[in-house]
Design a protein around this motif. Structure first.
Motif, PDB file in Angstrom:
ATOM      1  N   ILE A  91     -50.698  61.607  46.441  1.00  0.00           N
ATOM      2  CA  ILE A  91     -50.105  60.772  45.388  1.00  0.00           C
ATOM      3  C   ILE A  91     -50.998  59.561  45.096  1.00  0.00           C
ATOM      4  N   TYR A  92     -51.708  59.076  46.105  1.00  0.00           N
ATOM      5  CA  TYR A  92     -52.526  57.875  45.885  1.00  0.00           C
ATOM      6  C   TYR A  92     -53.833  58.206  45.166  1.00  0.00           C
ATOM      7  N   ALA A  93     -54.400  59.372  45.450  1.00  0.00           N
ATOM      8  CA  ALA A  93     -55.575  59.799  44.675  1.00  0.00           C
ATOM      9  C   ALA A  93     -55.184  59.991  43.214  1.00  0.00           C
ATOM     10  N   TYR A  94     -53.991  60.546  42.982  1.00  0.00           N
ATOM     11  CA  TYR A  94     -53.526  60.735  41.600  1.00  0.00           C
ATOM     12  C   TYR A  94     -53.321  59.384  40.919  1.00  0.00           C
ATOM     13  N   LEU A  95     -52.671  58.447  41.606  1.00  0.00           N
ATOM     14  CA  LEU A  95     -52.445  57.122  41.015  1.00  0.00           C
ATOM     15  C   LEU A  95     -53.759  56.420  40.691  1.00  0.00           C
ATOM     16  N   ASN A  96     -54.727  56.542  41.585  1.00  0.00           N
ATOM     17  CA  ASN A  96     -56.033  55.910  41.331  1.00  0.00           C
ATOM     18  C   ASN A  96     -56.684  56.479  40.080  1.00  0.00           C
ATOM     19  N   SER A  97     -56.619  57.802  39.913  1.00  0.00           N
ATOM     20  CA  SER A  97     -57.226  58.415  38.726  1.00  0.00           C
ATOM     21  C   SER A  97     -56.416  58.071  37.473  1.00  0.00           C
ATOM     22  N   HIS A  98     -55.092  57.922  37.632  1.00  0.00           N
ATOM     23  CA  HIS A  98     -54.257  57.556  36.485  1.00  0.00           C
ATOM     24  C   HIS A  98     -54.569  56.130  36.024  1.00  0.00           C
ATOM     25  N   LEU A  99     -54.818  55.243  36.968  1.00  0.00           N
ATOM     26  CA  LEU A  99     -55.200  53.866  36.615  1.00  0.00           C
ATOM     27  C   LEU A  99     -56.529  53.857  35.850  1.00  0.00           C
ATOM     28  N   ASP A 100     -57.457  54.686  36.281  1.00  0.00           N
ATOM     29  CA  ASP A 100     -58.738  54.793  35.560  1.00  0.00           C
ATOM     30  C   ASP A 100     -58.520  55.266  34.133  1.00  0.00           C
ATOM     31  N   LEU A 101     -57.528  56.122  33.954  1.00  0.00           N
ATOM     32  CA  LEU A 101     -57.230  56.687  32.636  1.00  0.00           C
ATOM     33  C   LEU A 101     -56.643  55.632  31.694  1.00  0.00           C
ATOM     34  N   ILE A 102     -55.770  54.761  32.235  1.00  0.00           N
ATOM     35  CA  ILE A 102     -55.057  53.829  31.350  1.00  0.00           C
ATOM     36  C   ILE A 102     -55.723  52.455  31.234  1.00  0.00           C
ATOM     37  N   LYS A 103     -56.809  52.242  31.980  1.00  0.00           N
ATOM     38  CA  LYS A 103     -57.402  50.898  31.952  1.00  0.00           C
ATOM     39  C   LYS A 103     -58.214  50.637  30.676  1.00  0.00           C
ATOM     40  N   LYS A 104     -58.593  51.715  29.977  1.00  0.00           N
ATOM     41  CA  LYS A 104     -59.431  51.621  28.770  1.00  0.00           C
ATOM     42  C   LYS A 104     -60.745  50.914  29.091  1.00  0.00           C
ATOM     43  N   ALA A 105     -61.130  49.921  28.333  1.00  0.00           N
ATOM     44  CA  ALA A 105     -62.465  49.328  28.526  1.00  0.00           C
ATOM     45  C   ALA A 105     -62.480  48.205  29.557  1.00  0.00           C
ATOM     46  N   GLN A 106     -61.310  47.715  29.922  1.00  0.00           N
ATOM     47  CA  GLN A 106     -61.265  46.549  30.819  1.00  0.00           C
ATOM     48  C   GLN A 106     -61.335  46.977  32.288  1.00  0.00           C
ATOM     49  N   PRO A 107     -61.743  46.078  33.196  1.00  0.00           N
ATOM     50  CA  PRO A 107     -61.673  46.397  34.628  1.00  0.00           C
ATOM     51  C   PRO A 107     -60.233  46.677  35.025  1.00  0.00           C
ATOM     52  N   VAL A 108     -60.070  47.586  35.984  1.00  0.00           N
ATOM     53  CA  VAL A 108     -58.730  48.047  36.344  1.00  0.00           C
ATOM     54  C   VAL A 108     -57.834  46.895  36.807  1.00  0.00           C
ATOM     55  N   GLY A 109     -58.398  45.886  37.437  1.00  0.00           N
ATOM     56  CA  GLY A 109     -57.617  44.772  37.957  1.00  0.00           C
ATOM     57  C   GLY A 109     -56.826  44.015  36.904  1.00  0.00           C
ATOM     58  N   PHE A 110     -57.277  44.073  35.654  1.00  0.00           N
ATOM     59  CA  PHE A 110     -56.619  43.319  34.585  1.00  0.00           C
ATOM     60  C   PHE A 110     -55.348  43.997  34.071  1.00  0.00           C
ATOM     61  N   LEU A 111     -55.077  45.212  34.543  1.00  0.00           N
ATOM     62  CA  LEU A 111     -53.848  45.894  34.133  1.00  0.00           C
ATOM     63  C   LEU A 111     -52.600  45.136  34.611  1.00  0.00           C
ATOM     64  N   THR A 112     -52.758  44.292  35.612  1.00  0.00           N
ATOM     65  CA  THR A 112     -51.597  43.602  36.191  1.00  0.00           C
ATOM     66  C   THR A 112     -51.505  42.149  35.718  1.00  0.00           C
ATOM     67  N   VAL A 113     -52.082  41.863  34.557  1.00  0.00           N
ATOM     68  CA  VAL A 113     -52.101  40.474  34.087  1.00  0.00           C
ATOM     69  C   VAL A 113     -50.687  39.886  33.974  1.00  0.00           C
ATOM     70  N   ASP A 114     -49.683  40.733  33.723  1.00  0.00           N
ATOM     71  CA  ASP A 114     -48.307  40.242  33.575  1.00  0.00           C
ATOM     72  C   ASP A 114     -47.377  40.666  34.716  1.00  0.00           C
ATOM     73  N   LEU A 115     -47.913  41.329  35.732  1.00  0.00           N
ATOM     74  CA  LEU A 115     -47.056  41.840  36.816  1.00  0.00           C
ATOM     75  C   LEU A 115     -47.597  41.354  38.158  1.00  0.00           C
ATOM     76  N   HIS A 116     -46.757  40.722  38.948  1.00  0.00           N
ATOM     77  CA  HIS A 116     -47.213  40.127  40.203  1.00  0.00           C
ATOM     78  C   HIS A 116     -46.241  40.443  41.334  1.00  0.00           C
ATOM     79  N   VAL A 117     -46.797  40.684  42.516  1.00  0.00           N
ATOM     80  CA  VAL A 117     -46.000  40.999  43.704  1.00  0.00           C
ATOM     81  C   VAL A 117     -46.262  39.944  44.777  1.00  0.00           C
ATOM     82  N   TRP A 118     -45.190  39.454  45.397  1.00  0.00           N
ATOM     83  CA  TRP A 118     -45.328  38.666  46.627  1.00  0.00           C
ATOM     84  C   TRP A 118     -44.979  39.627  47.760  1.00  0.00           C
ATOM     85  N   PRO A 119     -45.917  39.915  48.699  1.00  0.00           N
ATOM     86  CA  PRO A 119     -45.781  41.106  49.551  1.00  0.00           C
ATOM     87  C   PRO A 119     -45.015  40.923  50.863  1.00  0.00           C
ATOM     88  N   ASP A 120     -44.314  39.796  51.037  1.00  0.00           N
ATOM     89  CA  ASP A 120     -43.700  39.534  52.336  1.00  0.00           C
ATOM     90  C   ASP A 120     -42.303  40.162  52.466  1.00  0.00           C
TER      91      ASP A 120
END
Length: 514
Positions: A362-391
């Motif tokens: 599932i994680y290999a699939y998610l990684n490839s799906h992120l590559d698909l939806i990121k378009k021209a921007q670096p993948v990290g910018f997909l979360t510009v409006d979504l944030h997690v506090w991990p505790d």
């Protein structure tokens, strides 16, 4: 022996007991992994924050995997055996039989797991004492350490457990006892989780102050009064009974053990990086941070002199690398948090179907799906409006606050596969930001860290590795041998066998790549 003849190859077995499985490896003298096996182990959660296992179930799994990795090998060529395990608490009676750690009285469940958070009241009272031993755990003891769990057992299971107990083992020490019949404890476990000092031993005043004066009265026989450095040879080696169980020969050298994260740290922190063009070549080993990332993550940094980091465990002398002080940062849930976020999402069933159709995890699939939806921007910018506090399971380091909870901000009404992929990415980023938070605390206290060395299950996920490099701004080095924890365990067996004089000599044969 004629000049043309070669000495027979020598092998070592490493056994690693993780949260959900036991793994074993056969390793040669060069640190190359030749055979691997794994076996799931049972976990019980009878109520929220109570996590239990069975030492008999764990030992049975150790036997299954060890027999598998030595199939077809001349057993006379196996020279040493090393164990590592999670720092869970094993309770046995005076005849070494399991005792219940639960209200149900089920003695089969005789292990309080490392991630168990039942002893909140007890750890709060321990921290209120402000005892001087607490300065060696970052100023605040964690609910995941053994003293609060022991106090919980005394206060809650007096008759069925505490009064009958003869032995309280850290799980790595239980395994070495089971193999050899020797009750000596590893310096690693006692220093890191039990408040033992490599220089001064036990502090009587601490145990009396927290209400566990029982241990002082019997000279600590129940928790360990013979302490050996990791890799030291135990007794006469493997007992005939344990040899039968494991499919090995009696008398094989068995090493004093390590906690699993420390075995991973040992497996990577001394890696030979020459010839790979890495920035860290020629820099001191104290500039490296080993990050062992699986169910949880541990951040291991060593120093020549003690460094006290608020909210970070240690400094522990010789707990991982002999002669060096260890600081240990950590995140209580990382792999477990990623699973929790992904599996709890509405689009998870769709993800499972699509990943299976593509023969991907599932994680290999998610990684490839992120590559698909990121378009021209670096993948990290997909979360510009979504944030997690991990505790979601409290903050181990550097805030040392078990009451903290997790948070997601920026949610929308849509719950499709794109949303799941982006939530997964935001969770990975949050974990990497947590690592940066720990590094900043360590550096503020005096560490000088320039390179991350990752190992463990999450280090096999390219997105996880890349986000750690991007967010910390540091190069990440991965070992050529991905099973660094198992190599670390086998290093102990090699050291115990006498084939190598110390764990330092043995571990530098480990190579690293970018």
């Amino acid at each position: 022996m004629s000049g043309g003849e070669q000495k027979p190859e020598r092998y070592y077995v490493g056994v690693d007991v993780g949260t959900g499985s036991v793994r074993a490896a056969l390793v040669d003298q060069s640190g190359v992994l030749l055979a691997f096996a794994d076996q799931p182990i049972k976990n019980w959660e009878p109520q929220f924050n109570h996590h239990e296992q069975s030492s008999e179930d764990i030992w049975a799994a150790c036997c299954v995997v060890t027999k598998k990795v030595v199939q077809g090998i001349d057993l006379n060529q196996i020279r040493g055996l090393g164990f590592d395990a999670t720092c869970s608490l094993v309770v046995l009676d005076k005849q070494f039989h399991p005792l219940p750690v639960n209200q149900e009285g089920d003695s089969h469940r005789n292990v309080i797991m490392w991630l168990d958070h039942r002893a909140v009241s007890q750890v709060n009272r321990i921290n209120e004492t402000k005892h001087s031993v607490l300065q060696y755990v970052g100023g605040v003891m964690s609910v995941e350490m053994q003293a609060p769990k022991l106090l919980w057992l005394k206060e809650n299971l007096r008759e069925i457990c505490w009064d009958k107990a003869g032995h309280f083992f850290d799980l790595p020490d239980f395994l070495s006892w089971k193999a050899t019949g020797v009750t000596a404890r590893s310096l690693c476990s006692l220093v890191c989780k039990w408040t033992y000092s490599a220089e001064k031993g036990w502090d009587d005043s601490f145990w009396k102050m927290i209400g566990l004066e029982d241990f002082v009265a019997d000279n600590y026989s129940k928790i360990g009064n013979q302490v050996l450095p990791p890799g030291a040879s135990l007794g006469n080696g493997l007992t005939p009974e344990a040899a039968r169980d494991l499919g090995l020969l009696p008398g094989i050298a068995v090493a004093a053990s390590l906690i699993d994260a420390h075995a991973g740290g040992l497996g990577v922190i001394g890696a030979d990086v020459r010839g790979h063009g890495l920035i860290c070549e020629g820099q001191p080993v104290t500039s490296r941070l080993a990050v062992i990332c699986g169910t949880s993550s541990c951040h291991m940094g060593i120093s020549k002199d003690p460094i006290f980091v608020p909210g970070v465990w240690g400094p522990y002398f010789s707990a991982m690398v002999p002669g060096f002080w260890l600081n240990e940062g950590g995140q209580s849930v990382t792999g477990k948090l990623i699973d929790h976020m992904v599996q709890g999402h509405a689009a998870f069933p769709e993800l499972q179907v699509k990943a299976t159709a593509r023969c991907q995890s599932i994680y290999a699939y998610l990684n490839s799906h992120l590559d698909l939806i990121k378009k021209a921007q670096p993948v990290g910018f997909l979360t510009v409006d979504l944030h997690v506090w991990p505790d979601f399971h409290g903050n181990r380091s550097p805030l040392a606050d078990l009451t903290l909870k997790g948070m997601v901000t920026g949610l929308k009404l849509s719950q499709d596969l794109d949303d799941l992929a982006i939530l997964y990415l935001a969770t990975v980023q949050a974990i990497a930001l947590g690592t940066r938070f720990i590094i900043e605390a360590m550096e503020a206290a005096g560490h000088s860290i320039s390179t991350l060395f990752l190992c463990g299950g999450l280090s096999k996920n390219p997105l996880f590795v890349q986000m750690h490099a991007d967010i910390t701004g540091m190069p990440v080095v991965l070992s050529q041998e991905v099973e660094s924890v198992l190599v670390g365990a086998a290093v102990l067996g090699a050291c115990a066998s006498g084939d190598f004089a110390s764990v330092q000599i043995r571990k530098t044969k480990h190579r690293a790549i970018k």
